[in-house]
Design a protein around this motif. Structure first.
Motif, PDB file in Angstrom:
ATOM      1  N   MET B  62      41.969  41.612  32.448  1.00  0.00           N
ATOM      2  CA  MET B  62      41.933  40.270  33.034  1.00  0.00           C
ATOM      3  C   MET B  62      41.869  39.202  31.939  1.00  0.00           C
ATOM      4  SD  MET B  62      39.322  38.763  35.929  1.00  0.00           S
ATOM      5  CE  MET B  62      39.586  37.152  36.681  1.00  0.00           C
ATOM      6  N   ASP B  80      41.190  28.167  39.099  1.00  0.00           N
ATOM      7  CA  ASP B  80      40.816  29.379  39.823  1.00  0.00           C
ATOM      8  C   ASP B  80      41.570  30.554  39.227  1.00  0.00           C
ATOM      9  OD1 ASP B  80      39.090  28.710  42.255  1.00  0.00           O
ATOM     10  OD2 ASP B  80      40.643  27.172  42.296  1.00  0.00           O
ATOM     11  N   TYR B  81      40.839  31.622  39.059  1.00  0.00           N
ATOM     12  CA  TYR B  81      41.448  32.835  38.512  1.00  0.00           C
ATOM     13  C   TYR B  81      40.800  34.007  39.230  1.00  0.00           C
ATOM     14  CZ  TYR B  81      43.000  36.174  34.893  1.00  0.00           C
ATOM     15  OH  TYR B  81      43.572  37.218  34.212  1.00  0.00           O
ATOM     16  N   SER B  82      41.531  34.581  40.183  1.00  0.00           N
ATOM     17  CA  SER B  82      40.937  35.668  40.962  1.00  0.00           C
ATOM     18  C   SER B  82      41.812  36.912  40.855  1.00  0.00           C
ATOM     19  CB  SER B  82      40.778  35.249  42.418  1.00  0.00           C
ATOM     20  OG  SER B  82      41.994  34.753  42.919  1.00  0.00           O
ATOM     21  N   ILE B  83      41.144  38.029  40.736  1.00  0.00           N
ATOM     22  CA  ILE B  83      41.824  39.298  40.459  1.00  0.00           C
ATOM     23  C   ILE B  83      41.230  40.411  41.310  1.00  0.00           C
ATOM     24  CG2 ILE B  83      41.859  41.142  38.698  1.00  0.00           C
ATOM     25  CD1 ILE B  83      43.985  39.032  38.204  1.00  0.00           C
ATOM     26  N   ARG B  84      42.125  41.288  41.777  1.00  0.00           N
ATOM     27  CA  ARG B  84      41.690  42.575  42.327  1.00  0.00           C
ATOM     28  C   ARG B  84      42.135  43.651  41.354  1.00  0.00           C
ATOM     29  NH1 ARG B  84      41.168  43.915  48.245  1.00  0.00           N
ATOM     30  NH2 ARG B  84      40.497  41.926  49.120  1.00  0.00           N
ATOM     31  N   PHE B  85      41.216  44.515  41.013  1.00  0.00           N
ATOM     32  CA  PHE B  85      41.552  45.604  40.091  1.00  0.00           C
ATOM     33  C   PHE B  85      42.191  46.719  40.912  1.00  0.00           C
ATOM     34  CE2 PHE B  85      38.058  43.188  38.242  1.00  0.00           C
ATOM     35  CZ  PHE B  85      38.658  42.814  37.047  1.00  0.00           C
TER      36      PHE B  85
END
Lengths: 149, 140
Positions: B62, B80-85
């Motif tokens: 990320m 905004d910085y959103s992540i799903r692994f």
């Protein structure tokens, strides 16, 4: 029970965005951009100082939530979301705390898993929010058994 | 480098391909971030956890991905910085970082971001919202 901890928060911890730590972090993510590490570039930028990478808050100390004991191993990081009001500035003090905003359980491929939702916060010295981040941590059945959750 | 203000929906930032992941990369990230979970650095610990070998910290990937946006620091910032692994990253994997502009409402740019491995499998997926500071060049 983790459910009982929903709403609990840590006491704010003062952190400083240290120049050396930012450089080390930028190097570790392969982003040695001058806006993070070169003082002259920082001065000439709109921020008038160097800034830190958006995932830098990983470095901060958010304090401790009473009753929350998570192991160093066996956790899966499911999701991460940052929200910024502005970039973090090198040299500034950031007051950080963490809060448990949710906990729920779901049946999955690896048995019954727990989902712990943590919200980390970073504020300036006047209590204004600089960033918040939400982490979803998945606790596998094996670890839940170990922790007797 | 094109200005972000000139981008329209469907445009992408230039991909970045990382060098194959090494143990030293992960040791460095552990030290810099303070995340010393041993499944990221020590083979036996990874095996004990049922993994074929050590895996990269999700936050390492990320963190790397955000550098697609770093050169634009004068134009805007990552709000905004959103992540799903989505998948694990192993030693030797070659990761490619991507960002495509999906939506633009005046100066508010929303990108779909992802990191994929050499087989094209997603290792993480998410979204970056990047507001621009100045009034943008008028869109045509």
């Amino acid at each position: 029970m983790l459910k009982d901890l929903i709403g609990k928060a840590s006491i704010k911890v003062k952190n400083t965005v240290e120049r050396g730590a930012v450089k080390k972090f930028a190097e570790a993510i392969g982003d040695m951009h001058p806006i993070y590490i070169d003082e002259e570039t920082g001065k000439r930028s709109r921020y008038q100082v160097n800034i830190a990478p958006p995932t830098y808050p990983r470095v901060f100390d958010y304090g401790h939530i009473d009753g929350l004991k998570l192991p160093n191993k066996g956790l899966i990081h499911g999701e991460e979301a940052y929200h910024y009001e502005r970039p973090l500035l090198v040299g500034e003090d950031v007051y950080c705390y963490t809060k448990i905003t949710d906990y729920y359980e779901k049946n999955g491929a690896h048995g019954e898993m727990g989902f712990l939702v943590l919200e980390n916060n970073g504020e300036d010295r006047n209590g204004r929010t600089i960033f918040t981040s939400k982490s979803v941590v998945i606790i596998t059945e094996a670890v839940r058994r170990l922790l007797k959750l | 480098m094109t200005k972000m203000a000139e981008m329209i929906v469907g445009h992408a930032l230039e991909d970045i391909q990382l060098r194959p992941v090494t143990r030293i990369d992960l040791i460095k990230y552990a030290g810099a971030s303070g995340d010393f979970n041993p499944i990221h650095t020590i083979d036996e610990e990874a095996k004990k956890a049922g993994l074929p070998g050590i895996i990269a910290h999700g936050m390492w990937t990320m963190g790397n991905l955000a550098k697609l946006f770093t050169p634009y620091y004068e134009e805007g910032f990552i709000q905004d910085y959103s992540i799903r692994f989505r998948g694990m990253v192993f030693l030797g994997d070659v990761i490619t970082l991507k960002a495509e502009l999906k939506e633009r409402v005046e100066n508010r740019m929303s990108f779909e971001v992802q990191a994929i491995n050499q087989e094209g499998g997603p290792v993480l997926k998410g979204k970056v919202v990047y507001p621009l500071y100045k009034p943008a060049v008028k869109q045509t």
